[in-house]
Design a protein around this motif. Structure first.
Motif, PDB file in Angstrom:
ATOM      1  N   TYR A  96       5.258   4.447  -8.320  1.00  0.00           N
ATOM      2  CA  TYR A  96       4.815   3.623  -9.643  1.00  0.00           C
ATOM      3  C   TYR A  96       3.987   2.537  -9.419  1.00  0.00           C
ATOM      4  CZ  TYR A  96       4.246   0.235 -13.497  1.00  0.00           C
ATOM      5  OH  TYR A  96       3.690  -0.099 -15.094  1.00  0.00           O
ATOM      6  N   GLN A  97       4.848   1.972  -8.108  1.00  0.00           N
ATOM      7  CA  GLN A  97       4.337  -0.066  -7.811  1.00  0.00           C
ATOM      8  C   GLN A  97       3.122   0.846  -6.675  1.00  0.00           C
ATOM      9  OE1 GLN A  97       5.012  -2.266  -8.230  1.00  0.00           O
ATOM     10  NE2 GLN A  97       6.945  -2.240  -9.231  1.00  0.00           N
ATOM     11  N   VAL A  98       2.416   2.305  -5.306  1.00  0.00           N
ATOM     12  CA  VAL A  98       1.330   3.061  -5.033  1.00  0.00           C
ATOM     13  C   VAL A  98       0.099   2.365  -6.768  1.00  0.00           C
ATOM     14  CG1 VAL A  98       0.667   4.629  -4.619  1.00  0.00           C
ATOM     15  CG2 VAL A  98       2.938   3.142  -3.457  1.00  0.00           C
ATOM     16  N   MET A  99       0.605   3.178  -7.426  1.00  0.00           N
ATOM     17  CA  MET A  99      -0.413   3.111  -8.602  1.00  0.00           C
ATOM     18  C   MET A  99      -1.113   2.287  -9.098  1.00  0.00           C
ATOM     19  SD  MET A  99      -0.827   6.813  -8.731  1.00  0.00           S
ATOM     20  CE  MET A  99      -0.346   6.481  -6.684  1.00  0.00           C
ATOM     21  N   GLY A 105      -6.564  -2.929  -7.463  1.00  0.00           N
ATOM     22  CA  GLY A 105      -7.220  -2.883  -6.822  1.00  0.00           C
ATOM     23  C   GLY A 105      -6.429  -3.937  -5.439  1.00  0.00           C
ATOM     24  N   ASN A 106      -5.110  -4.191  -5.365  1.00  0.00           N
ATOM     25  CA  ASN A 106      -4.976  -4.342  -4.595  1.00  0.00           C
ATOM     26  C   ASN A 106      -4.237  -3.281  -3.502  1.00  0.00           C
ATOM     27  OD1 ASN A 106      -2.817  -6.205  -2.768  1.00  0.00           O
ATOM     28  ND2 ASN A 106      -1.597  -6.553  -4.574  1.00  0.00           N
ATOM     29  N   SER A 107      -5.176  -3.364  -2.720  1.00  0.00           N
ATOM     30  CA  SER A 107      -4.775  -2.044  -1.230  1.00  0.00           C
ATOM     31  C   SER A 107      -4.019  -2.464  -0.567  1.00  0.00           C
ATOM     32  CB  SER A 107      -6.016  -1.138  -1.444  1.00  0.00           C
ATOM     33  OG  SER A 107      -6.743  -2.113  -0.350  1.00  0.00           O
ATOM     34  N   ALA A 108      -4.239  -3.305  -0.001  1.00  0.00           N
ATOM     35  CA  ALA A 108      -2.797  -3.777   1.343  1.00  0.00           C
ATOM     36  C   ALA A 108      -1.405  -3.727   0.829  1.00  0.00           C
ATOM     37  CB  ALA A 108      -3.084  -4.412   1.738  1.00  0.00           C
ATOM     38  N   SER A 112       1.017  -0.506   1.894  1.00  0.00           N
ATOM     39  CA  SER A 112       2.842  -0.940   1.590  1.00  0.00           C
ATOM     40  C   SER A 112       3.673  -0.318   1.339  1.00  0.00           C
ATOM     41  CB  SER A 112       2.583  -2.211   1.635  1.00  0.00           C
ATOM     42  OG  SER A 112       4.547  -2.652   2.491  1.00  0.00           O
ATOM     43  N   ASN A 113       3.327   0.388   0.020  1.00  0.00           N
ATOM     44  CA  ASN A 113       4.220   0.793  -0.856  1.00  0.00           C
ATOM     45  C   ASN A 113       4.353   2.362  -0.804  1.00  0.00           C
ATOM     46  OD1 ASN A 113       5.252  -1.293  -2.226  1.00  0.00           O
ATOM     47  ND2 ASN A 113       4.100  -1.467  -3.325  1.00  0.00           N
ATOM     48  N   LEU A 114       3.186   2.684  -0.016  1.00  0.00           N
ATOM     49  CA  LEU A 114       2.647   4.129   0.228  1.00  0.00           C
ATOM     50  C   LEU A 114       3.685   4.757   1.309  1.00  0.00           C
ATOM     51  CD1 LEU A 114       1.116   6.989  -0.713  1.00  0.00           C
ATOM     52  CD2 LEU A 114      -0.517   6.400   0.676  1.00  0.00           C
ATOM     53  N   VAL A 115       3.268   4.369   2.497  1.00  0.00           N
ATOM     54  CA  VAL A 115       4.449   3.896   3.900  1.00  0.00           C
ATOM     55  C   VAL A 115       5.526   4.048   3.386  1.00  0.00           C
ATOM     56  CG1 VAL A 115       4.839   2.960   5.973  1.00  0.00           C
ATOM     57  CG2 VAL A 115       2.546   3.397   5.259  1.00  0.00           C
ATOM     58  N   GLN A 116       6.362   3.287   2.443  1.00  0.00           N
ATOM     59  CA  GLN A 116       7.758   3.105   2.505  1.00  0.00           C
ATOM     60  C   GLN A 116       7.784   4.349   1.360  1.00  0.00           C
ATOM     61  OE1 GLN A 116       8.607  -0.280   0.070  1.00  0.00           O
ATOM     62  NE2 GLN A 116      11.033   0.498   0.336  1.00  0.00           N
ATOM     63  N   VAL A 117       7.089   4.572   0.552  1.00  0.00           N
ATOM     64  CA  VAL A 117       7.477   6.148  -0.442  1.00  0.00           C
ATOM     65  C   VAL A 117       7.394   7.528   0.852  1.00  0.00           C
ATOM     66  CG1 VAL A 117       6.509   8.128  -1.402  1.00  0.00           C
ATOM     67  CG2 VAL A 117       6.771   5.096  -2.437  1.00  0.00           C
ATOM     68  N   ILE A 118       6.801   7.662   1.855  1.00  0.00           N
ATOM     69  CA  ILE A 118       6.491   8.551   2.310  1.00  0.00           C
ATOM     70  C   ILE A 118       7.824   8.463   3.190  1.00  0.00           C
ATOM     71  CG2 ILE A 118       5.448   9.658   4.087  1.00  0.00           C
ATOM     72  CD1 ILE A 118       2.638   8.373   3.627  1.00  0.00           C
ATOM     73  N   PHE A 119       8.273   7.478   4.092  1.00  0.00           N
ATOM     74  CA  PHE A 119       9.567   7.529   4.861  1.00  0.00           C
ATOM     75  C   PHE A 119      11.307   7.904   3.977  1.00  0.00           C
ATOM     76  CE2 PHE A 119       7.238   4.040   7.854  1.00  0.00           C
ATOM     77  CZ  PHE A 119       7.142   5.192   8.712  1.00  0.00           C
ATOM     78  N   ILE A 120      10.286   6.807   2.956  1.00  0.00           N
ATOM     79  CA  ILE A 120      11.847   7.832   1.978  1.00  0.00           C
ATOM     80  C   ILE A 120      11.730   9.114   2.066  1.00  0.00           C
ATOM     81  CG2 ILE A 120      12.688   7.351  -0.381  1.00  0.00           C
ATOM     82  CD1 ILE A 120      11.628   4.194  -0.914  1.00  0.00           C
ATOM     83  N   ALA A 121      10.848   9.302   1.123  1.00  0.00           N
ATOM     84  CA  ALA A 121      10.541  11.288   0.942  1.00  0.00           C
ATOM     85  C   ALA A 121      11.111  12.124   2.301  1.00  0.00           C
ATOM     86  CB  ALA A 121       9.001  11.216   1.001  1.00  0.00           C
ATOM     87  N   GLY A 122      10.324  11.198   3.575  1.00  0.00           N
ATOM     88  CA  GLY A 122      10.896  12.228   4.944  1.00  0.00           C
ATOM     89  C   GLY A 122      12.439  11.456   5.099  1.00  0.00           C
ATOM     90  N   GLY A 123      12.867  11.044   4.238  1.00  0.00           N
ATOM     91  CA  GLY A 123      14.385  10.249   4.768  1.00  0.00           C
ATOM     92  C   GLY A 123      15.381  11.502   4.009  1.00  0.00           C
TER      93      GLY A 123
END
Length: 150
Positions: A96-99, A105-108, A112-123
């Motif tokens: 939700y935070q990514v969206m 417009g806060n892409s940075a 960061s949140n997207l990387v966290q989501v990807i790592f959690i999904a991989g975990g």
């Protein structure tokens, strides 16, 4: 006190999701207990080691192993216990935070949140992979021992 509230909410969320996806009634309580056990492992590891990724892997591993035991105990498919037990471990808040960050417009921060989501999904995937690997190893060892006796 907040831990007790979290425990009740995790159990209730799992039961609620189980009702939503039409789990058999006899599987609801066990699915709730599997979910609660996985979340407790996640919580303890996250609090004591401050590692959300390792906490997700161990929490999902616990869910995977306990789901296998529950499926054998209830004589039902493993997926009946896996899917609702993942509800507390899924990174919905971070997604939700990514969206939200992308919309504002806060892409940075979105990256960061997207990387966290990807790592959690991989975990989550890794935890299930380890649980299934251990189950297959146990089954092959049991088969080997039975064959050795005959």
């Amino acid at each position: 006190m907040s831990l007790i509230i979290n425990i009740v909410c995790v159990y209730a969320a799992t039961i609620g999701f189980g009702l939503l996806i039409n789990l058999p009634r006899r599987a609801l309580n066990v699915a709730g207990l599997v979910s609660l056990s996985g979340w407790l492992v996640y919580y303890v590891v996250d609090v004591h080691l401050s590692s959300y990724l390792f906490a997700d892997i161990l929490g999902t591993f616990t869910v995977g192993i306990l789901s296998i035991f529950a499926s054998r105990f209830k004589k039902m498919p493993v997926i009946i216990f896996n899917i609702p037990a993942l509800v507390p471990l899924v990174p919905g808040g971070q997604a939700y935070q990514v969206m939200k960050c992308l919309a504002t417009g806060n892409s940075a921060l979105a990256k960061s949140n997207l990387v966290q989501v990807i790592f959690i999904a991989g975990g989550i995937a890794t935890g299930f992979l380890f649980a299934e690997f251990l189950n297959q190893l146990y089954n092959r060892f049991k088969y080997y021992v039975i064959q050795k006796k005959h």
